[in-house]
Design an enzyme around this catalytic site. Structure first.
Site, PDB file in Angstrom:
ATOM      1  N   ASP A 146     -33.701  25.692  50.520  1.00  0.00           N
ATOM      2  CA  ASP A 146     -34.499  26.610  50.792  1.00  0.00           C
ATOM      3  C   ASP A 146     -36.001  26.296  50.630  1.00  0.00           C
ATOM      4  O   ASP A 146     -36.225  25.375  49.807  1.00  0.00           O
ATOM      5  CB  ASP A 146     -34.489  27.828  49.874  1.00  0.00           C
ATOM      6  CG  ASP A 146     -33.096  28.633  49.829  1.00  0.00           C
ATOM      7  OD1 ASP A 146     -32.301  28.339  50.738  1.00  0.00           O
ATOM      8  OD2 ASP A 146     -32.691  29.350  48.823  1.00  0.00           O
ATOM      9  N   THR A 158     -14.298  20.367  51.572  1.00  0.00           N
ATOM     10  CA  THR A 158     -15.102  19.724  50.664  1.00  0.00           C
ATOM     11  C   THR A 158     -16.603  19.344  51.453  1.00  0.00           C
ATOM     12  O   THR A 158     -17.527  18.889  50.574  1.00  0.00           O
ATOM     13  CB  THR A 158     -14.738  18.433  49.905  1.00  0.00           C
ATOM     14  OG1 THR A 158     -14.691  17.414  50.944  1.00  0.00           O
ATOM     15  CG2 THR A 158     -13.614  18.717  49.143  1.00  0.00           C
ATOM     16  N   GLN A 198     -20.605  18.147  50.117  1.00  0.00           N
ATOM     17  CA  GLN A 198     -21.131  16.774  50.507  1.00  0.00           C
ATOM     18  C   GLN A 198     -22.575  17.068  51.097  1.00  0.00           C
ATOM     19  O   GLN A 198     -23.359  16.473  50.604  1.00  0.00           O
ATOM     20  CB  GLN A 198     -20.196  16.038  51.344  1.00  0.00           C
ATOM     21  CG  GLN A 198     -18.758  15.690  50.663  1.00  0.00           C
ATOM     22  CD  GLN A 198     -18.078  15.042  51.694  1.00  0.00           C
ATOM     23  OE1 GLN A 198     -18.392  14.364  52.582  1.00  0.00           O
ATOM     24  NE2 GLN A 198     -16.545  15.455  52.177  1.00  0.00           N
ATOM     25  N   LYS A 216     -12.250  12.377  46.000  1.00  0.00           N
ATOM     26  CA  LYS A 216     -12.941  12.675  47.453  1.00  0.00           C
ATOM     27  C   LYS A 216     -14.396  13.179  47.164  1.00  0.00           C
ATOM     28  O   LYS A 216     -15.248  12.458  47.606  1.00  0.00           O
ATOM     29  CB  LYS A 216     -12.209  13.321  48.476  1.00  0.00           C
ATOM     30  CG  LYS A 216     -12.961  13.358  49.980  1.00  0.00           C
ATOM     31  CD  LYS A 216     -11.814  14.319  50.742  1.00  0.00           C
ATOM     32  CE  LYS A 216     -12.507  14.991  52.098  1.00  0.00           C
ATOM     33  NZ  LYS A 216     -11.734  15.773  52.705  1.00  0.00           N
ATOM     34  N   CYS A 244     -32.589  56.600  28.640  1.00  0.00           N
ATOM     35  CA  CYS A 244     -33.874  56.668  29.244  1.00  0.00           C
ATOM     36  C   CYS A 244     -33.952  58.010  30.210  1.00  0.00           C
ATOM     37  O   CYS A 244     -33.914  59.011  29.552  1.00  0.00           O
ATOM     38  CB  CYS A 244     -34.255  55.405  29.884  1.00  0.00           C
ATOM     39  SG  CYS A 244     -35.934  55.154  29.834  1.00  0.00           S
ATOM     40  N   HIS A 299     -33.421  51.368  25.732  1.00  0.00           N
ATOM     41  CA  HIS A 299     -32.373  51.040  26.379  1.00  0.00           C
ATOM     42  C   HIS A 299     -31.388  50.170  25.279  1.00  0.00           C
ATOM     43  O   HIS A 299     -31.740  49.095  25.242  1.00  0.00           O
ATOM     44  CB  HIS A 299     -32.684  50.000  27.431  1.00  0.00           C
ATOM     45  CG  HIS A 299     -33.355  50.925  28.849  1.00  0.00           C
ATOM     46  ND1 HIS A 299     -32.982  51.193  29.774  1.00  0.00           N
ATOM     47  CD2 HIS A 299     -34.746  51.406  28.685  1.00  0.00           C
ATOM     48  CE1 HIS A 299     -33.590  51.537  30.602  1.00  0.00           C
ATOM     49  NE2 HIS A 299     -34.800  51.706  30.009  1.00  0.00           N
ATOM     50  N   GLU A 359     -28.499  49.133  25.947  1.00  0.00           N
ATOM     51  CA  GLU A 359     -27.803  48.033  26.789  1.00  0.00           C
ATOM     52  C   GLU A 359     -28.528  46.409  26.476  1.00  0.00           C
ATOM     53  O   GLU A 359     -27.677  45.632  26.692  1.00  0.00           O
ATOM     54  CB  GLU A 359     -27.628  48.392  28.031  1.00  0.00           C
ATOM     55  CG  GLU A 359     -28.879  48.607  28.992  1.00  0.00           C
ATOM     56  CD  GLU A 359     -29.725  49.759  29.114  1.00  0.00           C
ATOM     57  OE1 GLU A 359     -29.381  50.300  28.099  1.00  0.00           O
ATOM     58  OE2 GLU A 359     -30.353  50.075  29.986  1.00  0.00           O
TER      59      GLU A 359
HETATM   60  N1  GLN Z   1     -38.473  57.351  34.856  1.00  0.00           N
HETATM   61  C1  GLN Z   1     -38.627  57.711  33.489  1.00  0.00           C
HETATM   62  C2  GLN Z   1     -39.960  57.134  32.805  1.00  0.00           C
HETATM   63  O1  GLN Z   1     -40.481  56.434  33.226  1.00  0.00           O
HETATM   64  C3  GLN Z   1     -37.286  56.734  32.969  1.00  0.00           C
HETATM   65  C4  GLN Z   1     -37.386  55.523  33.088  1.00  0.00           C
HETATM   66  C5  GLN Z   1     -35.870  54.925  32.695  1.00  0.00           C
HETATM   67  O2  GLN Z   1     -34.995  55.541  32.732  1.00  0.00           O
HETATM   68  N2  GLN Z   1     -35.983  53.635  32.400  1.00  0.00           N
HETATM   69  O3  GLN Z   1     -39.910  57.605  31.693  1.00  0.00           O
END
Ligand code: GLN
Length: 534
Positions: free
Chosen positions: A150, A191, A195, A226, A384, A510, A512
């Site tokens: 790229d 392959t 290469q 190879k 959120c 969050h 997560e």
């Molecule tokens: N849009 C909402 C805010 O800005 C929630 C943002 C989100 O879910 N990360 O407060």
């Protein structure tokens, strides 16, 4: 071990081969051998960071504790290695150019012509070695985004070529990941693309030391020979990476293939110890063999692309393993959910998660999903915007504030239950201006979330502009929607939960972003526990 050593990971043939997972798996193996490891990602696009990118473009935007909006691969690094990454772990071409141009405007180049080589490449090299200078790491893995060949990757390839010269062979190793496609018509694995891809690297002055070949079928010894012969690598340095049912199995496969051994050999490090992967194996075994299952509906609006909710999906997997159940997630598009079909759509799910998001597209479907979860006592987690929808739903349907809304969606409301923070009111720039990164949250004694965390004070990561409007807090609490997590400095509401419901929690942050394979997030664990216990 004295100085820091560098592993460079490039990719060829096609994108999406899983460089991030291979880098994270290698990181895990080296860490399990007792080395201090971190991983960084270089992204060749011009955006300064992915914060302004639509999730459809590039998947989820991951957020680090120091408030950097980063590539989702950093999520893999944290989940696999149980480490914290930072702004220094993700650099884009936009950021590189921004610093070079700022320097030029300051006059730092003393009248010289500013060029890709050496100025851009020097800045790339500076960013790569920045993490190493602190002396915190034995090995730094640098993943170069994009595909070799790229145009936009060229300065990165040149920079790492120079780094080998600067740092020496024994301090650098090049891993190149390619694809070995299977042609079903002739029943053959091919392959040639590998290469060619190695030739492109050679044209740019890089001889890879290790090749990782992504394939759908086992690679026979003859085929590996190879590849080794035509690509100038040792036979043992040709490593296969076969498709697996869970990404968490990849470190175990890379261990069998000896990827870590090859890397240590090239870096002239004698192995400290064999990797300790006992706990990791236990998790993988549960993920592969668990008999019990639970079904979760994830209500969002970027559901066409699973990468948009990467960290949430992974957190559910981690929490499932901790509860010894397999979590089956169905992503539902909130735009397709209406008053007439909501019951039919959500019927049968054991848990409902309303996802984060921006803007009013699909908001009604999210609010209807919250109402369904509240009334039918289905375990609920709102993240959120998911919390904000839960607040709007409660205000409208329980408190009878009919026009309640978030001012992100409309200015015409007498009940702005979600509103812009004071600090956000004057902000017009889009990049990096939200409430971002880690903030403290103190938990209410005896609340469901305090039990889940088993702590009084936690730190969680944010990415939003709007907040719960404390003018209405009393009304909410009097009717059973309690603020159980509060920011100790600002008094902002960070968590709300409902009484009289088996498990109904919404977080402004969050969770997560903090769940890892070996340390699943307490709120996800508690959510899945509630789901499995139904
Ligand atoms: N849009 C909402 C805010 O800005 C929630 C943002 C989100 O879910 N990360 O407060």
């Amino acid at each position: 071990m004295g100085n820091t050593k560098y592993v460079f990971v490039t990719g060829g043939v096609t994108s999406s081969l899983g460089k991030g997972i291979i880098s994270a798996s290698l990181g895990r193996l080296l860490q399990a051998r007792g080395y201090r490891v971190t991983i960084q990602k270089l992204d060749p696009y011009i955006n300064v960071d992915p914060g302004t990118l639509n999730p459809y473009e590039h998947g989820e935007c991951y957020v680090t504790d120091d408030g950097a909006e980063t590539d989702l691969d950093l999520g893999h690094y944290e989940r696999f290695l149980d480490i914290q990454t930072s702004q220094a772990n993700n650099v884009t071409t936009g950021r590189i150019y921004q610093s070079v141009i700022n320097k030029e405007r300051r006059g730092d180049y003393l009248g010289k012509t500013v060029q890709v080589i050496p100025h851009i490449t020097d800045e790339i090299k500076r960013r790569i070695t920045l993490l190493g200078r602190r002396g915190d790491y034995d090995i730094i893995i640098t993943e170069i985004g994009g595909t070799v060949g790229d145009i936009e990757s060229l300065p990165y390839i040149e920079a790492v070529r120079q780094l080998r010269w600067d740092l020496g062979d024994e301090n650098t190793v090049f891993i190149h990941l390619t694809l070995v496609p299977y042609l079903s018509a002739s029943g053959e694995l091919k392959t040639k693309p590998t290469q060619h891809s190695v030739k492109v690297l050679l044209e740019n002055g890089i001889q890879p030391d290790v090749l990782v070949l992504r394939a759908e079928h086992e690679l026979a010894k003859e085929l590996r020979k190879k590849v080794a012969l035509f690509c100038n690598v040792e036979l043992d340095a040709v490593i296969q990476s076969i498709d697996v049912s869970t990404i968490y199995e990849v470190p175990l496969l890379m261990r069998e293939e000896g990827l870590d051994v090859q890397v240590l050999k090239n870096l002239k490090i004698s192995a400290k110890r064999t990797p300790d992967l006992k706990k990791w194996r236990e998790v993988v075994s549960i993920l592969k063999n668990s008999q019990s299952e639970v079904s979760i509906a994830l209500v969002g609006k970027y559901v066409e692309l699973h990468d948009s909710y990467k960290s949430i999906l992974e957190s559910l997997t981690h929490a499932g393993a901790r509860n010894r159940v397999r979590v089956n997630v169905t992503c539902l598009h909130s735009e397709t959910i209406t008053q007439d079909n909501v019951a039919e759509k959500l019927e049968g799910f054991q848990g409902i998660l309303v996802a984060p998001g921006f803007g009013d597209r699909g908001i009604d479907g999210k609010i209807l999903s919250v109402e369904f979860a509240r009334k039918n006592k289905v375990p609920f987690l709102g993240i959120c915007l998911g919390l904000q929808c839960a607040v709007i739903e409660f205000a409208r349907n329980v408190l009878n504030f009919e026009d309640a809304h978030s001012t992100e969606m409309t200015n015409i409301t007498t009940h702005p239950v979600i509103d812009l923070m004071e600090e956000q009111k004057g902000v017009t720039e889009k990049g990096g201006t939200m409430r971002l990164g880690g903030y403290a949250c103190s938990l209410k004694k005896g609340s469901r979330v305090q039990l889940a965390y088993d702590a009084d004070l936690v730190r969680e990561r944010h990415r939003h502009r709007y907040e719960f409007n404390n003018d209405f807090l009393k009304d909410f609490e009097q009717h059973g929607m309690i603020a159980t997590g509060i920011n100790p400095e600002s008094g902002l509401v960070e968590i709300m939960e409902q009484t009289g419901h088996p498990w109904f929690v919404g977080t402004q942050f969050h969770p997560e972003y903090r769940s890892t394979v070996l340390n699943p997030h307490p709120l996800f664990v508690a959510f899945i526990k509630a789901v499995a216990g139904q």
